[in-house]
Design an enzyme around this catalytic site. Structure first.
Site, PDB file in Angstrom:
ATOM      1  N   ARG A  16       0.826  -1.221   0.000  1.00 53.76           N
ATOM      2  CA  ARG A  16       0.000   0.000   0.000  1.00 53.76           C
ATOM      3  C   ARG A  16       0.864   1.278   0.000  1.00 53.76           C
ATOM      4  O   ARG A  16       0.521   2.275   0.619  1.00 53.76           O
ATOM      5  CB  ARG A  16      -0.978   0.001   1.174  1.00 53.76           C
ATOM      6  CG  ARG A  16      -2.044  -1.078   1.108  1.00 53.76           C
ATOM      7  CD  ARG A  16      -2.989  -0.994   2.295  1.00 53.76           C
ATOM      8  NE  ARG A  16      -2.308  -1.380   3.516  1.00 53.76           N
ATOM      9  CZ  ARG A  16      -2.762  -1.136   4.742  1.00 53.76           C
ATOM     10  NH1 ARG A  16      -3.901  -0.486   4.911  1.00 53.76           N
ATOM     11  NH2 ARG A  16      -2.085  -1.514   5.804  1.00 53.76           N
ATOM     12  N   LEU A  18       1.288   3.463  -2.268  1.00 46.44           N
ATOM     13  CA  LEU A  18       0.618   4.636  -2.830  1.00 46.44           C
ATOM     14  C   LEU A  18      -0.335   5.254  -1.820  1.00 46.44           C
ATOM     15  O   LEU A  18      -0.415   6.487  -1.705  1.00 46.44           O
ATOM     16  CB  LEU A  18      -0.140   4.246  -4.103  1.00 46.44           C
ATOM     17  CG  LEU A  18      -0.866   5.395  -4.812  1.00 46.44           C
ATOM     18  CD1 LEU A  18       0.105   6.500  -5.211  1.00 46.44           C
ATOM     19  CD2 LEU A  18      -1.624   4.887  -6.036  1.00 46.44           C
ATOM     20  N   LYS A  19      -1.042   4.433  -1.085  1.00 46.01           N
ATOM     21  CA  LYS A  19      -1.962   4.943  -0.059  1.00 46.01           C
ATOM     22  C   LYS A  19      -1.216   5.840   0.930  1.00 46.01           C
ATOM     23  O   LYS A  19      -1.647   6.977   1.201  1.00 46.01           O
ATOM     24  CB  LYS A  19      -2.591   3.766   0.700  1.00 46.01           C
ATOM     25  CG  LYS A  19      -3.323   4.172   1.985  1.00 46.01           C
ATOM     26  CD  LYS A  19      -3.713   2.938   2.791  1.00 46.01           C
ATOM     27  CE  LYS A  19      -4.257   3.339   4.157  1.00 46.01           C
ATOM     28  NZ  LYS A  19      -5.525   4.079   4.069  1.00 46.01           N
ATOM     29  N   LYS A 116     -20.111   3.956  -7.964  1.00 49.34           N
ATOM     30  CA  LYS A 116     -19.441   2.679  -8.186  1.00 49.34           C
ATOM     31  C   LYS A 116     -19.153   2.454  -9.674  1.00 49.34           C
ATOM     32  O   LYS A 116     -19.930   2.820 -10.546  1.00 49.34           O
ATOM     33  CB  LYS A 116     -20.309   1.532  -7.653  1.00 49.34           C
ATOM     34  CG  LYS A 116     -20.609   1.597  -6.167  1.00 49.34           C
ATOM     35  CD  LYS A 116     -19.374   1.380  -5.326  1.00 49.34           C
ATOM     36  CE  LYS A 116     -19.690   1.468  -3.836  1.00 49.34           C
ATOM     37  NZ  LYS A 116     -20.474   0.349  -3.345  1.00 49.34           N
ATOM     38  N   ARG A 519      -8.131   4.927  -0.203  1.00 47.59           N
ATOM     39  CA  ARG A 519      -8.906   3.980   0.598  1.00 47.59           C
ATOM     40  C   ARG A 519      -8.770   2.570   0.024  1.00 47.59           C
ATOM     41  O   ARG A 519      -9.076   2.328  -1.135  1.00 47.59           O
ATOM     42  CB  ARG A 519     -10.372   4.404   0.611  1.00 47.59           C
ATOM     43  CG  ARG A 519     -11.292   3.413   1.298  1.00 47.59           C
ATOM     44  CD  ARG A 519     -11.173   3.470   2.790  1.00 47.59           C
ATOM     45  NE  ARG A 519     -12.213   2.672   3.427  1.00 47.59           N
ATOM     46  CZ  ARG A 519     -11.996   1.816   4.410  1.00 47.59           C
ATOM     47  NH1 ARG A 519     -10.781   1.658   4.887  1.00 47.59           N
ATOM     48  NH2 ARG A 519     -12.989   1.133   4.943  1.00 47.59           N
ATOM     49  N   CYS A 647     -24.708   3.572   0.397  1.00 52.23           N
ATOM     50  CA  CYS A 647     -23.891   4.737   0.072  1.00 52.23           C
ATOM     51  C   CYS A 647     -23.325   4.639  -1.333  1.00 52.23           C
ATOM     52  O   CYS A 647     -23.048   3.557  -1.837  1.00 52.23           O
ATOM     53  CB  CYS A 647     -22.751   4.894   1.073  1.00 52.23           C
ATOM     54  SG  CYS A 647     -21.630   3.491   1.172  1.00 52.23           S
ATOM     55  N   HIS A 698     -16.252  11.650   2.817  1.00 49.67           N
ATOM     56  CA  HIS A 698     -15.093  11.307   2.005  1.00 49.67           C
ATOM     57  C   HIS A 698     -14.271  12.537   1.644  1.00 49.67           C
ATOM     58  O   HIS A 698     -13.297  12.436   0.899  1.00 49.67           O
ATOM     59  CB  HIS A 698     -15.538  10.564   0.749  1.00 49.67           C
ATOM     60  CG  HIS A 698     -16.157   9.234   1.051  1.00 49.67           C
ATOM     61  ND1 HIS A 698     -17.480   9.098   1.395  1.00 49.67           N
ATOM     62  CD2 HIS A 698     -15.630   7.986   1.096  1.00 49.67           C
ATOM     63  CE1 HIS A 698     -17.741   7.822   1.618  1.00 49.67           C
ATOM     64  NE2 HIS A 698     -16.645   7.133   1.450  1.00 49.67           N
ATOM     65  N   CYS A 730     -22.063   8.458   5.413  1.00 49.85           N
ATOM     66  CA  CYS A 730     -21.366   7.181   5.581  1.00 49.85           C
ATOM     67  C   CYS A 730     -20.684   7.203   6.953  1.00 49.85           C
ATOM     68  O   CYS A 730     -20.805   8.177   7.702  1.00 49.85           O
ATOM     69  CB  CYS A 730     -20.351   6.969   4.455  1.00 49.85           C
ATOM     70  SG  CYS A 730     -19.953   5.225   4.158  1.00 49.85           S
TER      71      CYS A 730
END
Length: 758
Positions: A16, A18-19, A116, A519, A647, A698, A730
């Site tokens: 991870r 990049l996160k 999505k 995320r 959501c 978000h 959310c």
């Protein structure tokens, strides 16, 4: 010789990387140059992983989302993000998340709507259009990646979103027709193609995934118009589809003036005979022969049985690849050290899927004998899984067989239940609540990690988590929220947490998959029949309720969401697995009610994304999905209030099915879409209570009280005020307390203002 290629590779990094780089950049701990360096290192590493392929995707790497990348490449930047200090990357993150790294102290801009990507758990930033939208080419970032690949000797196949899918997946912000923008858009695509040809590119992958959906004649005609306009070119186009079959769009796709077509042969294998008949002899056929959406090993023997005859006919015109981008699976199985060995034996992550692809290619090019050992090992793994007693539980199968309609029925109608619940709960008008989770602080994550590593004993761990739950309760008391949650400090993830306590699941250490931006989620692996050995949440919720007189919601994840956010077994219908999950969650619901919990929220955030891509196939899915929720939820008394949450999904077109779930209260995302998702209520009389999300969790931006009031008044135009709740869109686990407290304070104050005006 068959040609091998890939449609896309996971960009987050095996650990991870990049996160963490993105989050450090947003916090001001990393410079833009350092962030760009991280991206360059990851790209180089991922290209090395794919070095055995004949063509390697370039342009599949993104700092947030490939659709947002495409919007910036096409110069389609919302006006609100154009005139700020900073550079293109600053504006990019402003659209993605509401602010850049430079905007730490202000409410910068309204973040772009997020939804999505087809039927996956990946989210994309929706392109925005109006009648005045113009396009202009800015290919600098893509060209930089292509030049980096060239210096490394990579045979690059750039990846872009096609013009028709780009328009189709976007939204107009006025009453204009977005298809009318196609004539403005095509010249920019032509300029891009010329620029890529000038870089020496031979093949361009142009993704048109909407070809697996139902298209009306105008959109079908748009494909012909678009690709005829792009026909004069100096490179070759590989038109790429995935996630489904083409059906009535198959003839259309084969008639387009492109040089090759990619078909998802996992989902569209039944179309291959017709496809070979229609495909011009000048055209390459790329087949997605490895499942890019799941993590089970490919049955290589079975695949070769149907693939070899096609190869004998097409010879060098046959290309093979995974079915879709490998963005949807973890990077490398070799990173797993603690995954149960019998399960690991059955799996293939992105790197292993490419190994499988190379085995298939060698078998086709040189004969099966050249890879005999690999084929024997693969068959042993496939047969091991089929015969494993760990997969099959006769008692669970019998319980599913005994399901009947009465399990999904509440004792009374909503109108009768609502009166009893109102008398029992005594909530004010516009009751306030949150969706479930509160910030997962570094201290919480550290405690959970130490507990897993055996560095913290169970008693100390429980004491720590109780302290965090108490903090959540105290903060909610101070904020004067009406319905509390315990904060979910003990939960690593809303699906993995439950999977860990259910028989039939296994868990990876490093099986991370990008959901959006930075995320990442680590989907549990549903490998066998599901059973709940003991209560999963009761003790935590009972403890939280003991700290307050306010109603405390029991927080559960629903069966459809657990199913859709897991790597699901592929040896039985998804509906059967969902019914097994529904029976397990039903047991938990009943135990919560017995413990005195008066409100139970069963999240079905992923209900919409499980829909088949074609409407003609929706009814079957919705029937068993809604029934599974009702089985899980409806064993309680009238006085127990059932909530659910959804959501970042377009669900206006399935509102009748959502109503059929018969939850007493539903909370939904509406903040980024400016209440657009409530348009369904213009034509549908939703019977129960609803909480339209008014706080975009978000984004780090803090919503103003006035903005929340404005959103709720929009909602009140469609839904009676006595049935409206006020809540975020959310859970709050990804936000900090410094952001959450003022945002929720504004939300509660807005609710009080609404009550006074009512």
């Amino acid at each position: 010789m068959v040609t091998t290629h890939n449609l896309g590779f996971p960009r987050i990094g095996a650990k991870r990387e990049l996160k963490f780089a993105l989050e450090d950049y947003w916090k001001g701990k990393l410079s833009q140059a350092q962030l760009e360096d991280t991206g360059a290192v990851l790209r180089q590493r991922h290209w090395q992983h794919q070095s055995q392929l004949d063509f390697v995707p370039v342009g599949d790497f993104s700092f947030y989302d490939q659709m947002l990348d495409m919007s910036f490449l096409l110069g389609n930047i919302p006006a609100r993000a154009r005139h700020h200090e900073g550079n293109t990357l600053d504006n990019y993150f402003r659209v993605a998340r509401g602010r850049s790294a430079q905007d730490t102290a202000c409410h910068c801009v309204h973040a772009g709507e997020m939804t999505k990507w087809f039927d996956t758990n990946y989210h994309y930033i929706v392109p925005e259009f109006d009648a005045a939208t113009t396009f202009s080419l800015d290919a600098a970032r893509l060209l930089t990646q292509i030049r980096q690949a060239a210096t490394l000797g990579v045979t690059a196949k750039p990846v872009i979103i096609g013009p028709v899918s780009y328009l189709w997946l976007g939204k107009t912000k006025d009453a204009s027709d977005k298809l009318a923008l196609l004539p403005k858009l095509l010249p920019v695509y032509a300029q891009l193609i010329d620029a890529l040809a000038a870089e020496g590119i031979e093949w361009l992958q142009i993704d048109e995934p909407i070809l697996v959906t139902e298209l009306d004649p105008a959109w079908q005609q748009a494909f012909t118009t678009a690709y005829q306009a792009l026909a004069p070119r100096k490179l070759k186009l590989l038109l790429t589809t995935y996630f489904g079959d083409l059906q009535d769009n198959l003839s259309l796709a084969c008639a387009l003036p492109v040089d090759g077509i990619h078909i998802d042969a996992i989902n569209a294998r039944h179309e291959l005979e017709r496809l070979q008949t229609l495909l011009p002899k000048s055209m390459v056929l790329s087949l997605g022969v490895i499942n890019g959406r799941n993590i089970w090993k490919t049955d290589l023997h079975a695949t070769l049985e149907w693939l070899e005859p096609i190869h004998r006919v097409l010879q060098s015109r046959l290309w093979i690849a995974p079915s879709c981008s490998l963005l949807h699976v973890p990077v490398d199985l070799r990173s797993e050290n603690k995954l149960a060995s019998h399960v690991q034996y059955w799996l293939a992550f992105a790197q292993q899927k490419l190994d499988e692809l190379n085995i298939l290619a060698q078998a086709l090019n040189k004969g099966r004998v050249s890879v005999q050992d690999a084929l024997v090992a693969n068959s042993a793994a496939i047969n091991s899984r089929k015969s494993s007693p760990l997969v099959h539980n006769p008692a669970v199968k019998a319980a599913v067989a005994d399901i009947n309609a009465s399990l999904g029925q509440r004792h009374s109608s909503y109108e009768q239940r609502a009166k009893k619940q109102s008398a029992s709960l005594q909530l004010p008008a516009f009751p306030t609540t949150t969706i479930g989770s509160f910030p997962q602080t570094p201290e919480i994550r550290q405690a959970r990690s130490r507990y897993r590593l055996g560095q913290l004993d169970e008693a100390s761990y429980n004491t720590f988590m109780q302290k965090e739950i108490a903090r959540c309760v105290q903060e909610q008391e101070a904020l004067e929220l009406d319905v509390f949650v315990h904060g979910e400090a003990e939960r690593n993830d809303m699906v993995e947490y439950f999977g860990e306590q259910l028989e039939g699941y296994a868990f990876s250490e490093c099986g991370w998959v990008q959901s959006y931006g930075s995320r990442c989620v680590k989907p549990p692996i549903l490998f066998g029949d599901i059973q709940r050995p003991k209560p999963m949440t009761v003790n935590w919720i009972r403890y939280a309720q003991s700290l307050t007189d306010k109603p405390m919601k029991g927080m559960l994840t629903g069966p459809v969401t657990i199913l859709n956010w897991s790597f699901v077994r592929d040896d039985q219908p998804r509906s059967v697995s969902c019914y097994q999950l529904a029976l397990a969650i039903r047991q938990e619901v009943l135990d919560l009610e017995k413990s005195g919990v008066r409100i139970i929220q069963i999240d079905e955030a992923a209900l919409r994304e499980g829909l088949p891509l074609r409407r003609t196939e929706w009814d079957s899915y919705l029937r068993w999905a809604v029934e599974s929720f009702r089985i899980a939820a409806n064993g309680v008394s009238d006085e127990t209030q059932i909530h659910t949450h959804m959501c970042y999904s377009e669900f206006n077109d399935i509102i009748a099915s959502i109503a059929a779930m018969d939850a007493d209260v539903i909370t939904i995302e509406t903040s980024r879409s400016d209440m657009e998702l409530l348009d369904a209520f213009d034509h549908f009389s939703y019977p129960n209570e609803i909480g339209p999300g008014v706080y975009d969790i978000h984004s780090p931006n803090i919503p103003a009280q006035e903005h929340i009031v404005q959103l709720m008044r929009k909602a009140a135009e469609r839904i009676p005020t006595e049935r409206l709740w006020v809540n975020p869109d959310c859970g709050l686990k990804t936000r900090s307390w410094e952001e959450v407290i003022p945002a929720l304070r504004n939300m509660v104050t807005a609710a009080k203002q609404l009550r006074q005006a009512a």
